[in-house]
Design a protein around this motif. Sequence first.
Motif, PDB file in Angstrom:
ATOM      1  N   GLN A  40       0.079 -30.592  17.057  1.00 32.24           N
ATOM      2  CA  GLN A  40      -0.607 -29.566  17.835  1.00 32.24           C
ATOM      3  C   GLN A  40      -1.998 -30.032  18.247  1.00 32.24           C
ATOM      4  OE1 GLN A  40      -1.406 -25.898  15.753  1.00 32.24           O
ATOM      5  NE2 GLN A  40      -1.686 -24.737  17.647  1.00 32.24           N
ATOM      6  N   ASP A  41      -2.703 -30.690  17.351  1.00 37.89           N
ATOM      7  CA  ASP A  41      -4.036 -31.204  17.685  1.00 37.89           C
ATOM      8  C   ASP A  41      -3.962 -32.223  18.824  1.00 37.89           C
ATOM      9  OD1 ASP A  41      -5.096 -29.642  15.695  1.00 37.89           O
ATOM     10  OD2 ASP A  41      -5.229 -31.260  14.213  1.00 37.89           O
ATOM     11  N   ALA A  42      -2.900 -33.027  18.834  1.00 40.63           N
ATOM     12  CA  ALA A  42      -2.734 -34.016  19.895  1.00 40.63           C
ATOM     13  C   ALA A  42      -2.560 -33.328  21.244  1.00 40.63           C
ATOM     14  CB  ALA A  42      -1.542 -34.919  19.595  1.00 40.63           C
ATOM     15  N   PHE A  43      -1.821 -32.211  21.271  1.00 41.52           N
ATOM     16  CA  PHE A  43      -1.648 -31.467  22.524  1.00 41.52           C
ATOM     17  C   PHE A  43      -2.952 -30.809  22.955  1.00 41.52           C
ATOM     18  CE2 PHE A  43       2.926 -31.764  21.716  1.00 41.52           C
ATOM     19  CZ  PHE A  43       3.400 -31.969  23.008  1.00 41.52           C
ATOM     20  N   ASN A  62      -7.420 -31.182  27.188  1.00 41.58           N
ATOM     21  CA  ASN A  62      -8.782 -31.331  27.690  1.00 41.58           C
ATOM     22  C   ASN A  62      -8.907 -32.482  28.669  1.00 41.58           C
ATOM     23  OD1 ASN A  62      -9.766 -29.196  26.133  1.00 41.58           O
ATOM     24  ND2 ASN A  62     -10.085 -30.516  24.349  1.00 41.58           N
ATOM     25  N   GLN A  63      -8.026 -33.479  28.561  1.00 45.33           N
ATOM     26  CA  GLN A  63      -8.011 -34.624  29.478  1.00 45.33           C
ATOM     27  C   GLN A  63      -6.555 -34.936  29.837  1.00 45.33           C
ATOM     28  OE1 GLN A  63     -10.306 -37.386  26.882  1.00 45.33           O
ATOM     29  NE2 GLN A  63     -11.739 -37.514  28.609  1.00 45.33           N
ATOM     30  N   PRO A  64      -5.934 -34.082  30.644  1.00 47.91           N
ATOM     31  CA  PRO A  64      -4.483 -34.197  30.882  1.00 47.91           C
ATOM     32  C   PRO A  64      -4.064 -35.498  31.561  1.00 47.91           C
ATOM     33  CG  PRO A  64      -5.485 -32.593  32.366  1.00 47.91           C
ATOM     34  CD  PRO A  64      -6.524 -32.934  31.363  1.00 47.91           C
ATOM     35  N   MET A 117      -1.923 -39.325  26.305  1.00 50.32           N
ATOM     36  CA  MET A 117      -0.466 -39.166  26.382  1.00 50.32           C
ATOM     37  C   MET A 117       0.231 -40.023  25.333  1.00 50.32           C
ATOM     38  SD  MET A 117       0.241 -39.133  30.493  1.00 50.32           S
ATOM     39  CE  MET A 117      -0.824 -38.225  31.596  1.00 50.32           C
ATOM     40  N   GLN A 118      -0.233 -41.275  25.205  1.00 48.35           N
ATOM     41  CA  GLN A 118       0.366 -42.168  24.214  1.00 48.35           C
ATOM     42  C   GLN A 118       0.137 -41.640  22.809  1.00 48.35           C
ATOM     43  OE1 GLN A 118      -1.351 -46.006  25.010  1.00 48.35           O
ATOM     44  NE2 GLN A 118      -0.361 -46.213  27.016  1.00 48.35           N
TER      45      GLN A 118
END
Length: 757
Positions: free
Chosen positions: A112-115, A120-122, A128-129
């Motif tokens: 969830q933290d990664a998403f 914030n920087q899509p 993404m990696q």
Amino acid sequence: MSISGLDSALSGLKIAQQQLSVISNNVANVSTPGYSRKILPQQTVAIEGQTVGVKANAVVRNVDMYLARDYWTQVSAVTFQDTTATYMNQIQQFHGAPDAETSISAKITALQDAFLSLANQPDSEVGMQAAVSAAQSTARKFNDYSNLMTQMRNDTQRELSEAVSQVNTLLNQVASLNKEIKSNMAQGRTVAQQQDQRDAAIEELSGLIEISFFTRGDGVLVVQTNEGLQLADDTVNPMYFNPTQQTTLTYYPASAAGLYVGGNPNEVRVSFDITQRDPGGKIGALLAMRDETLPAYQAQLDELAHKTALRLSEQGLNLFTDQFGNIPANTDPVPNPPGPLTPVPYVGFSAIMQVNPAILNDNSLIRSGTVVGSAVQEGSNEVLRRVAEFAFGNIAYQEAQGNVDIRVAGIPDTLQNIFGLNPQAQMRGDVNIHNLSLGVPLNAAPDHPFLPISGPPLLDDFTIRIDEGGANDTGDITIDLTAVDTAYPTPPSTSGAQALVDYLNNDVFPTLAPPLDTTVTASLNQFGQLMINAQHDIGIGVGNMGEDGLEYLGLKAGTTQAVDPYFTVQVGQDDPVRVSISPGDTETDLLTKLNNIPGIQASIDPATGFLSFRPGPGFGGDIRIVDGTILSAGGNTPSLELLGSASPVVSVAHAPFRETQLGAGLQVSSGLPGTLTLEEYSQRMISNQVAEVNATTAKQADEASLRDLLNTQLLNESGVNLDEELSHLIVVQSAFAASAKTITAIDEMFQQLLNAF
């Protein structure tokens, strides 16, 4: 002294020697495990009422079998807890310490933290990696835990096989000793040693399976299961177990081997399956672990794995799939119509779940989603936001739910007519004319040279036209300010602006053809601006006043378009879209308009006629409804009229975690609430398992304490006590000495008698 006295003394001496032998043997075995104190019973020998000596019976033990029974039962309880704790500790070690952040719960939180970070920087390739990497780590954790439980179930199979083999070996020992004891007792021989050996075998047997027993009159100890199935007397009723390979799809009795008393059920006519009869001991713990505890943990894990994949998919991102890129359906285990139970299709999903191969090939899909035809704009974080807020939260999506029957097509009629949702045009002046021409005629304004007090004919009129080009076109209606002054004179206390409003409302608009006679009105707003409201277009013409004359009244030449009633729908962060209720629209037209909005799926319940719409298709998220300024004839907003509620948007929860009828055999309950977030479920799953480990450890200590207490009591009562043996030795020595003195005295008497001859 008679010869009988010599016999008594000799028998006493012989008995004393035997007692000394028993005592010395007791002392020698004081530290021998399983050795019980031996006693040499003796009795008086009498002939015709005359005591002639003493004789010894067979050596016996001093063992309280009731206490031994309690001790053996406790041995079973301790071994049960020891075996359970061994397996539970493996699970706790897998989860790791909370601060190590290696548990499944920690992996889900990290995902969830990664998403959130990527949202914030899509467009960040690194982000993404990182999100894909977090997803892979999460999937591996699920796989590893599932594999661990399958491995542990197979370990229980192996240990069960070994334990059953040990049980049969011990039963054979008991049966063999029973035969010896039976034979020796029939011949009056001591059986104490064999009884000690039998007790040692029974104690070892109790650690493997809880037993009950009774002793027959011939000395044979009959061994039974805790439910009374006979295992051994002087013959053996063997146990049988044929292990089968365990997977996430195997379960007892369909595909996990049973435990039988009596032998192979395929070969023995009478054998009893005791798998689910709580046999106790190590075997009972292994069966409980294989058939109850580990399947329950597997079911919890499969639920978490499936709902993780499903809730992400509901937001338009098929992140976790099987090897073919599919997510098992959330099908109920009971078919409709009711029939044989079928397991949910995601049994064992945790063992095979992986990151969607399509996302591994194209990391950008984690930002744009995997729903065909609904790709987000370049740089948008909408999918990421939905996943972070909704997939990991309590809400799956928001939905506008109506409670009004809006079906009008069959009447036939329109939504505008049925619900009073009429178009509206509102012409508004831009000058405060509230105090216009106080005390003088409206058409005579000294401060406006285009309206001279005297001179040629006054140029003081303008035109109003309603619904130009429409079915209700009024043509140009001339509004003459002289006629206004005539109809509504303006004394010093009266506004000429109010006179104009009264003239329009009383002398002009009521004369129009229906429906204009009741739907066109004039008024002054709070800012003193002239307002004309109608359900059709409103046109203003300069007439003879010209532009300057209209400006005097705060008006401008032109047409104010009638606007249909509308409400605005916004899906997530997309641009708001206006939904107009046009003349002639039915519920079918409204439904088409809604479904044409990107990201909206709408429907009308055929049974009730209720309208509902939500984000989609293929994803969840949030929606907003914002009404326009045009109200219905009843003064309500369009959404209130059509949906029946001032707040029609409701939050719809995720499909809950299943709690019962889980596993391949539908025999498992998760023991966890169904209405939890992914993080809450994973945390509750681990905390409950840790609590079970702690409870097992505590019970293990309690059972061991009771076992040790019983063992101490048993040793105190049946074991060798050196002080007691030495005290007894003194007594025997005294008896031996007394018998020896008696013999010496008799010998002296015989010598004197012989010397007398």
